[in-house]
Design a protein around this motif. Structure first.
Motif, PDB file in Angstrom:
ATOM      1  N   ASN A 135     -67.748  -8.055  -4.971  1.00  0.00           N
ATOM      2  CA  ASN A 135     -67.756  -9.383  -4.371  1.00  0.00           C
ATOM      3  C   ASN A 135     -67.943  -9.246  -2.879  1.00  0.00           C
ATOM      4  O   ASN A 135     -67.292  -8.437  -2.233  1.00  0.00           O
ATOM      5  CB  ASN A 135     -66.434 -10.103  -4.623  1.00  0.00           C
ATOM      6  N   GLY A 136     -68.854 -10.037  -2.364  1.00  0.00           N
ATOM      7  CA  GLY A 136     -69.085  -9.997  -0.931  1.00  0.00           C
ATOM      8  C   GLY A 136     -69.991  -8.848  -0.508  1.00  0.00           C
ATOM      9  O   GLY A 136     -70.158  -8.597   0.676  1.00  0.00           O
ATOM     10  N   LYS A 193     -75.110  -9.658  -2.321  1.00  0.00           N
ATOM     11  CA  LYS A 193     -76.152  -9.886  -3.328  1.00  0.00           C
ATOM     12  C   LYS A 193     -76.736 -11.293  -3.209  1.00  0.00           C
ATOM     13  O   LYS A 193     -77.955 -11.471  -3.112  1.00  0.00           O
ATOM     14  CB  LYS A 193     -75.569  -9.708  -4.739  1.00  0.00           C
ATOM     15  N   SER A 194     -75.849 -12.273  -3.220  1.00  0.00           N
ATOM     16  CA  SER A 194     -76.333 -13.657  -3.145  1.00  0.00           C
ATOM     17  C   SER A 194     -77.060 -13.903  -1.833  1.00  0.00           C
ATOM     18  O   SER A 194     -78.068 -14.599  -1.785  1.00  0.00           O
ATOM     19  CB  SER A 194     -75.176 -14.638  -3.270  1.00  0.00           C
ATOM     20  N   THR A 195     -76.548 -13.306  -0.755  1.00  0.00           N
ATOM     21  CA  THR A 195     -77.188 -13.482   0.548  1.00  0.00           C
ATOM     22  C   THR A 195     -78.620 -12.950   0.515  1.00  0.00           C
ATOM     23  O   THR A 195     -79.559 -13.611   0.953  1.00  0.00           O
ATOM     24  CB  THR A 195     -76.385 -12.757   1.640  1.00  0.00           C
TER      25      THR A 195
HETATM   26  N1  ATP Z   1     -72.666 -19.185   5.066  1.00  0.00           N
HETATM   27  C1  ATP Z   1     -71.888 -18.126   5.330  1.00  0.00           C
HETATM   28  N2  ATP Z   1     -71.186 -18.074   6.474  1.00  0.00           N
HETATM   29  C2  ATP Z   1     -70.390 -17.013   6.763  1.00  0.00           C
HETATM   30  N3  ATP Z   1     -70.241 -15.938   5.960  1.00  0.00           N
HETATM   31  C3  ATP Z   1     -70.911 -15.935   4.791  1.00  0.00           C
HETATM   32  C4  ATP Z   1     -71.757 -17.028   4.401  1.00  0.00           C
HETATM   33  N4  ATP Z   1     -72.292 -16.753   3.194  1.00  0.00           N
HETATM   34  C5  ATP Z   1     -71.808 -15.537   2.845  1.00  0.00           C
HETATM   35  N5  ATP Z   1     -70.973 -15.037   3.793  1.00  0.00           N
HETATM   36  C6  ATP Z   1     -70.302 -13.730   3.767  1.00  0.00           C
HETATM   37  O1  ATP Z   1     -71.272 -12.739   3.569  1.00  0.00           O
HETATM   38  C7  ATP Z   1     -70.816 -11.730   2.701  1.00  0.00           C
HETATM   39  C8  ATP Z   1     -71.762 -11.564   1.527  1.00  0.00           C
HETATM   40  O2  ATP Z   1     -71.634 -12.719   0.677  1.00  0.00           O
HETATM   41  P1  ATP Z   1     -72.456 -12.888  -0.672  1.00  0.00           P
HETATM   42  O3  ATP Z   1     -72.196 -14.261  -1.145  1.00  0.00           O
HETATM   43  O4  ATP Z   1     -73.855 -12.476  -0.463  1.00  0.00           O
HETATM   44  O5  ATP Z   1     -71.732 -11.857  -1.643  1.00  0.00           O
HETATM   45  P2  ATP Z   1     -72.023 -11.552  -3.169  1.00  0.00           P
HETATM   46  O6  ATP Z   1     -72.403 -10.111  -3.229  1.00  0.00           O
HETATM   47  O7  ATP Z   1     -72.962 -12.530  -3.741  1.00  0.00           O
HETATM   48  O8  ATP Z   1     -70.564 -11.711  -3.792  1.00  0.00           O
HETATM   49  P3  ATP Z   1     -70.083 -12.348  -5.207  1.00  0.00           P
HETATM   50  O9  ATP Z   1     -70.298 -11.287  -6.202  1.00  0.00           O
HETATM   51  O10 ATP Z   1     -68.617 -12.571  -5.021  1.00  0.00           O
HETATM   52  O11 ATP Z   1     -70.850 -13.594  -5.449  1.00  0.00           O
HETATM   53  C9  ATP Z   1     -69.407 -12.129   2.313  1.00  0.00           C
HETATM   54  O12 ATP Z   1     -68.496 -11.421   3.117  1.00  0.00           O
HETATM   55  C10 ATP Z   1     -69.337 -13.588   2.612  1.00  0.00           C
HETATM   56  O13 ATP Z   1     -68.047 -13.980   2.935  1.00  0.00           O
END
Ligand code: ATP
Ligand code: MG
Lengths: 520, 365
Positions: A54-55, A58-60
């Protein structure tokens, strides 16, 4: 429930030019470095998995590809051509489609209207709809994507809503389809169906990028898998040449316990006794139907079942959100059912991790510290009388974040900005730290990475070993089986039977489907 | 730095965007002035000078702002609970009844007793007038927008009847109560004369302006430093989660509406006890509606509301001066200009956001 991978797996035919190339993508959100110089190549006509804690970012990364965020640095090539993707509109024009973690559909519209939305082409909706209807029929035939075009989207189950999202993307000409944790909300059957669809898409030459936390899914349907950790790409592997253990280790950076270790339960006194509990909805249908069971101190009782069989309603009844139509909920000798008051129920010593963290568990516009006191905000330790001591609230959140390793550990960040797994940790910390006599918890690890799952499972077992009672509802049969000391199976609002943790998976599966020898 | 698409740095969000909207509103207003054959720059100068170019101007600006702060805060508290209280006008008007009853009937008591009682009565009467729609929304599901609008009308008719039949002294032609001769709230002019021996220009500005400051702090404290405020914001942001948390949305809706009405009611203190010293017809004069624009523009935050209220005070006072100096620009023109400001700052608040977001995203690249 094990995935039945019944479809034939055609040998992937990768053409020379990759569908997508991400080169040196870098993205910061303030202090958070969400993507660090990530480069990734996605082969045409393949299913490419992305995993990571998590975090991990990936989604970013996918949001950058889809034009939601602008990368600070880096380059994207689509089919070998450098591409400037400034909005999702650009992405769609380049043949990239995305199915989001949270659907972006207009509930009161029909399936057809949703599919056409954003691609109306012209002033009059009539021709567009007629064209879309023909196209929809074709897509449904080619990819097993059957949905009634005239159904109202809000009334469809999530599995079908997701199909609408996929249809929407394909309708707009997507060659590459991004799916962000598509199975988190699906029943095992629906997930199976989804994978059949994805397999077919690939066989027809489309490219699929799949983000998931379930390594089994990765092993079952992907051709390649990329692992991310703390914003960095740590490895890309050919799926056939890796293993669940290796992927888990790559993801977390250490060996992960994929099995729960726990001793024997030492059940004590009865903490919760549910007697002939019935709840009817406004149409008079019994959604919880004459349910009786007990939970003792020092044991974890799991409720298995396909989602939508009354588990959610049961949780709402016990936590006081709704009131029973008849029957009793006796908690430590008191009937709490007649109160129908979540606050009172909490004061009696019950904590509740709700199933739906987006809509119940926290308030996305509140900062983390404010979400971190939801339900317990009236507590005297957070300010005397009417006062809410901001400093106490922030401090509490800070220490809980440290203990539960929430990232980023910033109590002032808006709740919505945490990744799914970290949101779940915030909620768990809030409920577990109140030292409840009974914890009821719904889908504790939905959308949570394996490292965090390990952590959450450990905490639940710790709670049990401290002599507390835990009632666990999950649609993940594996989770129920590995955590619970006793398993109750729910079907159509009834308890179909009780099994212990060692009983046969198939037998439980049959009970979940409503087939039972011992049902009353 | 630009975060997500459409997400802007805070200073742009709360600083640049309102300024830009204001600028465009003035531009369009200037165009209108040009069309009727006046020089827009000159008009703007007259407005500005009339409002902030003299002590007298400032007095009026602050007096208007006092009213707008009360009604703006009222709208914002309801808004935080997810309610759109359109009834500030009626609530303020009805509150005048409370102020007048206490002011007129307890004249024999010394001011330290009468004034607090009159303020309390204003709050209670205003709160009551908002409590009814709140109750109807919570228990019967009647939509708050509809009921509060209706209560504006009911309040207006009721007040006409009451002032005419109960408060109007026998033989007096004007439909208004007799003058409150006992305790009232001192104006700055009187204070200057009595305590400092300075002669200030005559303006309606009175000590109620300090009550507005207190109200601003109160609302901030209520919303962000009390458990009730937490519950109000929770209900407004996510009723589902609020129920999960054991908050009863019905209860919160009623309480939030009552607080909202009470705040609107404070406007009656300014008008009845501070300026007019009597109860008269339509004394709220539209300030209840301006409050909606003020709350929108101030992003429902007390500090933002202070700034927005000052801006509208400026427009009111400057507009009055302008229509006085330029007969071609009538009072109605001023209303048009104010309407444009409301349109661009409130209704079209987000019209320029996507463009700005794109610009900022580009700067980042
Ligand atoms: N709009 C935003 N503003 C500030 N920080 C953000 C924003 N979007 C994401 N983050 C931060 O960027 C990091 C990556 O987030 P992301 O959503 O890409 O993780 P992920 O790998 O998709 O996680 P998960 O498996 O929990 O969905 C995290 O630490 C998150 O808190
Ligand atoms: Mg994610």
């Amino acid at each position: 429930m094990a995935l039945s991978l019944s479809w034939e797996r055609a040998e992937p035919k990768f053409t020379m030019t990759p569908a997508i190339e991400l080169i040196g993508i870098d993205k910061r959100f303030g202090a958070v470095h969400a993507n660090k110089d990530v480069s990734m190549t996605i082969a045409q006509g393949s299913i490419h998995g992305i995993i990571g804690e998590n975090g991990a970012g990936k989604s970013t990364l996918m949001s950058i590809l889809f034009g939601f965020y602008a990368a600070d640095k880096g380059e994207i090539k689509v089919k070998g051509q450098p591409a400037k993707i400034k909005s999702s509109f650009d992405a769609i024009n380049l043949g990239i489609g995305m199915v989001h973690q949270h659907f972006m559909l207009v509930d009161p519209f029909t399936v057809l209207e949703n599919v056409v939305l954003g691609a109306e082409g012209g002033r009059l909706i009539g021709p567009a709809l007629a064209k879309a209807r023909a196209e929809l029929t074709r897509l449904a035939r080619d990819y097993e994507l059957d949905v009634d075009p005239d159904a109202i989207v809000g009334e469809l189950p999530v599995g079908l809503q997701q199909r609408v999202e996929i249809l929407k993307a394909l309708f707009k000409g997507a060659e590459t389809l991004i799916l962000d944790e598509p199975t988190g909300v699906l029943t095992p059957d629906e997930a199976d169906h989804l994978f059949r669809i994805l397999g077919q898409l690939r066989d027809q030459g489309k490219t699929v990028i799949l983000i998931t936390h379930k390594l089994r899914e990765i092993m079952a349907i992907t051709d390649h898998v990329s692992v991310m950790r703390r914003g960095e790409l740590v490895a890309t592997k050919q799926t056939s040449q890796t293993s669940v253990e290796e992927l888990a280790e790559l993801m977390v950076g250490r060996r992960v316990l994929l099995r729960v270790e726990k001793g024997k339960a030492k059940p004590g006194a009865v903490v919760l006794e549910v007697k002939n509990l019935t709840w009817r909805d406004s149409k008079g249908t019994a959604r919880v139907d004459n349910v009786s069971f007990t939970v003792r101190a020092g044991e974890i009782v799991g409720i298995a079942g396909v989602s939508g069989n009354g588990q959610s309603e049961l949780l709402e009844l016990i936590s006081g959100i709704s009131k029973p139509t008849s029957g009793q909920i006796i908690f430590e000798g008191k009937d709490i059912g007649i109160l129908g008051d979540p606050r009172h129920v909490r004061q009696e010593g019950l904590a509740h991790v709700p199933e739906d963290r987006q809509h119940r568990g926290l308030i996305s516009s509140f900062d983390a510290s404010e979400s971190g006191i939801l339900g317990w905000h009236y507590d005297e330790s957070l300010g005397h009388g009417f006062r809410l001591d901001r400093e106490a609230v922030v401090n509490r959140c800070q220490s809980e974040m440290r203990e539960f390793d929430v990232r980023p550990g910033d109590p002032l960040l808006k709740s919505a900005k945490f990744s799914g797994g970290n949101q779940q940790k915030i909620i768990l910390a809030r409920e577990l730290k109140r030292n409840p006599d009974l914890l009821i918890v719904g889908q504790p690890t939905r959308g949570v990475d394996i490292g965090a799952i390990e952590f959450i499972h450990k905490r639940l077992i710790e709670l049990r070993d401290q002599g507390k009672a835990v009632l666990l509802v999950s649609v993940e049969l594996d989770e129920i089986r590995s955590l619970s000391d006793r398993i109750l199976v729910m079907f159509a609002g009834r308890i179909m039977g009780e099994r212990d943790a060692s009983s046969d998976e198939r037998e439980i599966g049959l009970l979940m489907a409503g087939v039972s020898k011992d049902a009353a | 730095m630009a975060n997500a698409r459409g997400e802007l740095p805070t200073w742009v969000d709360i600083g640049l965007i309102p300024l830009l909207n204001l600028f465009i509103a003035l531009l369009v207003a200037g165009l209108v002035v040009l069309i009727i054959g006046e020089n827009p720059l000159e008009a703007m100068w007259i407005m500005l000078k009339g409002a902030v170019g003299s002590i007298k101007g400032w007095g009026y600006v602050l007096y208007y702002a006092t009213n707008f702060i009360f009604t703006g805060l009222a709208v914002s508290v309801a808004f935080h609970a997810g309610l759109f209280n359109i009834g500030g006008e009626g609530q303020a008007y009805f509150a005048g009844l409370g102020a007048a009853i206490v002011g007129l009937s307890l004249e024999f008591l010394p001011w330290p007793i009468v004034i607090p009682l009159a303020i309390l009565a204003s709050i209670l009467f205003g709160a009551f007038w908002a409590w009814i729609p709140g109750y109807l929304q919570a228990k019967r599901g009647s939509h708050i927008v509809i009921t509060t609008i209706m209560f504006n009308f009911i309040g207006a008719s009721l007040m006409v009847y009451l002032i005419n039949n109960w408060f109007r002294p026998v033989g007096k032609m004007a439909v208004e109560s007799r003058e409150i001769t006992g305790a009232y709230i001192l104006s700055f002019r009187e204070i200057g004369l009595q305590f400092f021996g300075v002669r200030l220009p005559s303006t309606p500005l009175n000590l109620t302006v300090f009550l507005a400051v207190i109200a601003v702090v109160f609302v901030w404290y209520l919303l962000w430093r009390t458990k009730l405020g937490y519950e109000i914001r929770a209900v407004g942001a996510n009723p589902e989660a609020a129920i999960y948390a054991g908050i009863k949305p019905d209860r919160i809706i009623i309480i939030a509406m009552a607080i909202s009405g009470g705040l609107a009611g404070l406007m009656a203190v300014n008008e009845v006890l501070g300026v007019q010293h009597r109860l008269l017809l339509e004394f709220a004069g539209g300030a209840g509606f301006v409050g909606i624009a003020v709350a929108l523009m101030g992003r429902s935050h007390p500090v933002g509301i202070v700034f927005a209220a000052m801006l509208f005070g400026l427009l009111y006072q400057g507009g009055a001066e302008l229509s006085f100096a330029k007969p071609l620009i009538s009072r109605d023109m001023i209303v048009v200009i104010q309407g444009l400001v409301i349109l661009f700052m409130g209704a079209l608040e987000y019209a320029f956001r996507p463009t700005l977001a794109a610009i900022f995203a580009n700067v980042e690249d």
